[in-house]
Design an enzyme around this catalytic site. Structure first.
Site, PDB file in Angstrom:
ATOM      1  N   GLU A 112      58.383  46.689  46.758  1.00 55.16           N
ATOM      2  CA  GLU A 112      57.014  46.860  47.250  1.00 55.16           C
ATOM      3  C   GLU A 112      57.017  46.994  48.758  1.00 55.16           C
ATOM      4  O   GLU A 112      57.890  46.436  49.443  1.00 55.16           O
ATOM      5  CB  GLU A 112      56.148  45.655  46.850  1.00 55.16           C
ATOM      6  CG  GLU A 112      56.127  45.373  45.362  1.00 55.16           C
ATOM      7  CD  GLU A 112      55.462  44.030  45.047  1.00 55.16           C
ATOM      8  OE1 GLU A 112      54.720  43.521  45.897  1.00 55.16           O
ATOM      9  OE2 GLU A 112      55.711  43.498  43.950  1.00 55.16           O
ATOM     10  N   LYS A 114      56.098  46.056  52.463  1.00 61.53           N
ATOM     11  CA  LYS A 114      55.775  44.783  53.118  1.00 61.53           C
ATOM     12  C   LYS A 114      54.665  45.049  54.148  1.00 61.53           C
ATOM     13  O   LYS A 114      54.919  45.436  55.279  1.00 61.53           O
ATOM     14  CB  LYS A 114      57.006  44.187  53.791  1.00 61.53           C
ATOM     15  CG  LYS A 114      56.806  42.773  54.310  1.00 61.53           C
ATOM     16  CD  LYS A 114      58.116  42.211  54.838  1.00 61.53           C
ATOM     17  CE  LYS A 114      57.927  40.759  55.290  1.00 61.53           C
ATOM     18  NZ  LYS A 114      56.990  40.646  56.432  1.00 61.53           N
ATOM     19  N   ASP A 116      51.872  44.697  56.906  1.00 60.43           N
ATOM     20  CA  ASP A 116      51.874  43.904  58.131  1.00 60.43           C
ATOM     21  C   ASP A 116      50.460  43.392  58.382  1.00 60.43           C
ATOM     22  O   ASP A 116      49.656  44.042  59.052  1.00 60.43           O
ATOM     23  CB  ASP A 116      52.348  44.770  59.294  1.00 60.43           C
ATOM     24  CG  ASP A 116      52.896  43.934  60.448  1.00 60.43           C
ATOM     25  OD1 ASP A 116      53.102  42.731  60.254  1.00 60.43           O
ATOM     26  OD2 ASP A 116      53.120  44.498  61.534  1.00 60.43           O
ATOM     27  N   TYR A 223      49.319  41.455  45.437  1.00 58.22           N
ATOM     28  CA  TYR A 223      50.673  41.728  44.946  1.00 58.22           C
ATOM     29  C   TYR A 223      51.305  40.615  44.117  1.00 58.22           C
ATOM     30  O   TYR A 223      52.440  40.746  43.681  1.00 58.22           O
ATOM     31  CB  TYR A 223      51.609  42.063  46.107  1.00 58.22           C
ATOM     32  CG  TYR A 223      51.574  41.083  47.266  1.00 58.22           C
ATOM     33  CD1 TYR A 223      52.005  39.764  47.135  1.00 58.22           C
ATOM     34  CD2 TYR A 223      51.111  41.492  48.518  1.00 58.22           C
ATOM     35  CE1 TYR A 223      51.973  38.887  48.187  1.00 58.22           C
ATOM     36  CE2 TYR A 223      51.077  40.619  49.588  1.00 58.22           C
ATOM     37  CZ  TYR A 223      51.514  39.321  49.425  1.00 58.22           C
ATOM     38  OH  TYR A 223      51.479  38.433  50.474  1.00 58.22           O
ATOM     39  N   LYS A 310      63.869  43.880  56.319  1.00 59.93           N
ATOM     40  CA  LYS A 310      63.120  44.197  57.534  1.00 59.93           C
ATOM     41  C   LYS A 310      63.679  45.458  58.183  1.00 59.93           C
ATOM     42  O   LYS A 310      64.888  45.588  58.384  1.00 59.93           O
ATOM     43  CB  LYS A 310      63.198  43.024  58.530  1.00 59.93           C
ATOM     44  CG  LYS A 310      62.654  41.696  57.999  1.00 59.93           C
ATOM     45  CD  LYS A 310      61.172  41.787  57.701  1.00 59.93           C
ATOM     46  CE  LYS A 310      60.330  41.797  58.946  1.00 59.93           C
ATOM     47  NZ  LYS A 310      60.267  40.514  59.654  1.00 59.93           N
ATOM     48  N   CYS A 404      47.652  38.585  95.476  1.00 69.49           N
ATOM     49  CA  CYS A 404      46.950  38.616  94.194  1.00 69.49           C
ATOM     50  C   CYS A 404      46.144  39.909  94.066  1.00 69.49           C
ATOM     51  O   CYS A 404      45.375  40.245  94.980  1.00 69.49           O
ATOM     52  CB  CYS A 404      46.024  37.405  94.069  1.00 69.49           C
ATOM     53  SG  CYS A 404      45.012  37.423  92.565  1.00 69.49           S
ATOM     54  N   CYS A 407      42.137  38.761  94.042  1.00 73.58           N
ATOM     55  CA  CYS A 407      41.426  38.129  95.170  1.00 73.58           C
ATOM     56  C   CYS A 407      42.140  38.303  96.502  1.00 73.58           C
ATOM     57  O   CYS A 407      41.596  37.902  97.543  1.00 73.58           O
ATOM     58  CB  CYS A 407      41.201  36.641  94.889  1.00 73.58           C
ATOM     59  SG  CYS A 407      42.729  35.665  94.856  1.00 73.58           S
ATOM     60  N   CYS A 422      48.955  32.858  91.737  1.00 72.03           N
ATOM     61  CA  CYS A 422      47.927  32.875  92.778  1.00 72.03           C
ATOM     62  C   CYS A 422      47.382  31.462  92.941  1.00 72.03           C
ATOM     63  O   CYS A 422      46.861  30.890  91.978  1.00 72.03           O
ATOM     64  CB  CYS A 422      46.803  33.838  92.392  1.00 72.03           C
ATOM     65  SG  CYS A 422      45.363  33.737  93.481  1.00 72.03           S
ATOM     66  N   CYS A 428      39.534  32.726  92.408  1.00 71.50           N
ATOM     67  CA  CYS A 428      40.130  33.965  91.876  1.00 71.50           C
ATOM     68  C   CYS A 428      39.464  34.242  90.526  1.00 71.50           C
ATOM     69  O   CYS A 428      39.564  33.415  89.605  1.00 71.50           O
ATOM     70  CB  CYS A 428      41.632  33.785  91.716  1.00 71.50           C
ATOM     71  SG  CYS A 428      42.479  35.238  91.067  1.00 71.50           S
TER      72      CYS A 428
END
Length: 667
Positions: A112, A114, A116, A223, A310, A404, A407, A422, A428
């Site tokens: 079958e 697999k 995800d 399944y 896999k 940063c 900011c 930062c 920020c």
């Protein structure tokens, strides 16, 4: 008259269930979408006028609308095991040899796809969907019945010769088409797109409003039939039976009479999987004969009669167009590679995380390099190399930013962690918003209905800048916000008010002192009766608290030296937030663990880590965070690693499994 109405409603329900079966299971619709919608609207009208004929499995309820404020934890009657993985045909051949040694008879298989997505277990009683529960840890999961009922692929009412009571296991997933639709909507709304279909499907199942779940367009495939007795002798026969009852099963599943046929199936889908409209990350192979499955049984975590093959990660080449930088809640900077869009494992990849400066230097990245991109585990794209033959010698090496991007504050580098951050934590923008999102999170103040999107809106409108500002909000300020109804606004105000009852230790965690996580916050709350006592504590006093080292002590002192933090604390106190310990909140049940120390490691199955630590404390014991000679008991779950080895090396630490720990408590 009422009998005629009832019969009309029941007939319409049965007819619509049949049309759903024809459309979603058989893929053979017998009426047009327009005709179907007319019948559904007629049923909705009749049900609205005659609520006395309510049925929890009516097809009209697929539109959602039920609000679930929490998802109860439910024990699985039949454990949901994980599968052993194989990555090449040698693994499969070794598996077959083990099967043959155990069975000594011919074996056929069912191969079958697999899928995800997110695993689900659905209980059916008398042909009706009764309950749907997530996989969780395999022993227990979250009950999400209202959300699952919105998924059209999952039948609410069965037909045929189905058993009285059984479970169907399956996978809930998002097609690539629906995933793209969701992200187009999010980008139009100025929101970040979701990363991948699997995580989006899983997250969608935990949305509190089932009407919103319906909008996500989730799909499902079933399944596995689970019960004490099986109405068939083989898994393949069971799949065909479940399809006749109304379940959508994988059209690609195949009965294989040998491992060579399984290999052919794997080879075919390894190359053809991207022609599918959804993601798969491998193939599941099951022994077909159910009596053989029973004889083979289970290991501690997996069925011996099933194996997951896999697929290997795919790699493609594309151009690096730029590197940008994201700022997280704690101020940590994450560099992101922006790529020329390229098709990888069936999806278009535009970005990949570079993690930190060290990764950039290790790869030796230059502007507009041609890079190799791989999808680790078919999910997260990452750059794994550079095609030096295509590098333009005039292109400059990428230099990590000094300031940063949000900011402009000069970044600080944590040398031993290869992380830049930062330091402008109070001003920020991503850090300010992240701090407030953390404050309302489930493990902190748990303010329901106040999500990240709403907080970002409130910040943009200059209504909130720190957690104390939540308590000054009014319904009138909330109502003008986009997609904000009066009921939603009132729910937010009520949630904020309710948070004033949250205990001190959770507030202490929620205000976001750097390095103060849940466990540290609990220990601080036990040793200091109020926020004022903690504020007065010296570094010497702080490090006397178990598990508080110099780094955490310095962070706590720095937090209270900032006038803006002090102002926020004073405002929280004025609004009635719990900033001192309530006595007798932790009831002591016994002293059977008095003067004993405990540490839990590995994957626990009989209880959560939080529950375990609470049990220790309620029976007079102490939890510690590391293996040392001061540890009395190490309680180990599945896949215990370095802590177990260290405890064995010390030799004086008693090692328990979960049941032995419960036995200590007299359970």
């Amino acid at each position: 008259m009422s009998e005629n109405i009832q019969k009309k409603i029941e007939d319409l329900r049965e007819e619509i269930h049949q049309h759903n079966y024809n459309y979603y299971t058989l893929d053979e619709p017998t009426i047009s979408d327009f005709e179907f919608d007319l019948k559904l609207k007629e049923l909705q009208y009749l049900e609205a006028k005659h609520p006395e004929f309510f049925d929890s499995n009516s097809p009209t309820l697929r539109v959602g609308g039920e609000i679930t404020k929490n998802f109860p934890t439910v024990q699985h009657q039949f454990r949901m095991y994980s599968l052993d993985n194989s990555y090449d045909f040698n693994d499969l051949e070794d598996w077959e040899k083990r099967l043959q040694k155990s069975l000594d008879e011919p074996i056929s298989y069912v191969a079958e796809l697999k899928y995800d997505g997110a695993s689900i277990s659905i209980l059916y009683e008398n042909g009706k969907l009764k309950q749907a529960v997530t996989r969780g840890d395999g022993f227990q999961g979250d009950e999400i019945t209202a959300n699952v009922k919105t998924i059209s692929d999952i039948p609410l009412q069965l037909h045929g010769d189905f058993p009285e009571r059984f479970y169907m296991r399956g996978e809930i997933y998002l097609t690539r088409k629906n995933f793209d639709k969701i992200n187009i909507r999010r980008e139009e709304e100025g929101l970040d797109p979701f990363m991948n279909p699997r995580n989006t499907a899983s997250g969608s199942l935990k949305i509190q409003d089932s009407a919103e779940v319906r909008k996500r367009g989730l799909s499902a495939v079933l399944y596995q039939f689970i019960a004490n007795d099986f109405p068939a002798k083989t898994h393949w026969e069971l799949l065909q039976k479940t399809k006749s009852w109304g379940f959508k099963i994988s059209e690609q599943a195949k009965l294989c009479n040998s491992l060579d046929e399984v290999k052919d199936f794997i080879n075919f889908w390894d190359t053809q999987r991207h022609q599918l409209g959804f993601d798969i990350d491998g193939i599941v192979i099951k022994v077909n004969d159910l009596s053989q499955q029973k004889a083979l049984g289970y290991t501690a975590k997996s069925p011996r009669w099933a194996m997951a093959y896999k697929f290997k990660a795919e790699k493609v080449e594309t151009e690096l167009q730029s590197v940008t930088y994201q700022v997280g809640r704690t101020g940590a900077i994450t560099p992101v590679a922006n790529l020329k869009p390229v098709l990888l494992a069936g999806t278009v990849v535009k970005r990949a995380s570079l993690h930190n400066e060290d990764i950039i230097k290790k790869l030796g990245l230059h502007d507009h390099d041609f890079v190799y991109v791989e999808k680790g585990g078919e999910i997260i794209p990452k750059i794994v190399g550079v095609n030096l033959d295509k590098r333009n010698p005039e292109n400059q090496e990428i230099q990590y930013i000094k300031n940063c991007p949000e900011c402009g504050t000069e970044l600080i580098k944590i040398e031993d962690q290869a992380i830049h951050f930062c330091p402008n934590e109070l001003h920020c923008p991503p850090q300010v918003v992240g701090r407030m999102i953390h404050y309302v999170s489930r493990k902190a103040l748990n303010i329901e209905n106040l999500g990240s999107e709403t907080i970002e809106q409130l910040y943009r409108e200059k209504l909130v800048e720190n957690p104390a500002d939540f308590y000054a909000l009014t319904k009138e300020q909330l109502l003008p916000l986009e997609r904000m109804a009066e009921k939603s606004a009132q729910n937010i105000i009520d949630g904020i008010e309710k948070s004033k009852e949250i205990p001190f230790e959770k507030v202490l965690y929620g205000i976001g002192i750097k390095h103060v996580g849940e466990t540290v916050a609990k220990k601080l709350a036990k040793n200091f009766t109020s926020i004022d006592d903690l504020r007065k504590a010296t570094a010497e006093e702080l490090v006397q608290v178990e598990d508080i080292g110099g780094k955490i002590a310095e962070s706590i002192i720095a937090f209270f030296q900032n006038p803006e933090n002090i102002l926020m604390i004073e405002r929280l106190k004025s609004y009635g937030v719990q900033l001192e310990r309530r006595e007798n909140t932790n009831e002591i049940l016994s002293n059977v663990l008095e003067n004993k120390t405990f540490l839990f490691t590995g994957k626990l199955s009989l209880f959560t880590r939080d529950d375990a630590e609470e049990m220790v404390e309620k029976h007079g014991g102490k939890n510690i965070s590391a293996v040392s000679k001061n540890l009395n008991y190490l309680v180990v779950g599945e896949k215990a690693g370095s802590k177990l080895k260290k405890a064995q090396d010390i030799g004086t630490i008693e090692i328990l499994d979960e049941q032995q720990f419960l036995d200590l408590l007299g359970n």
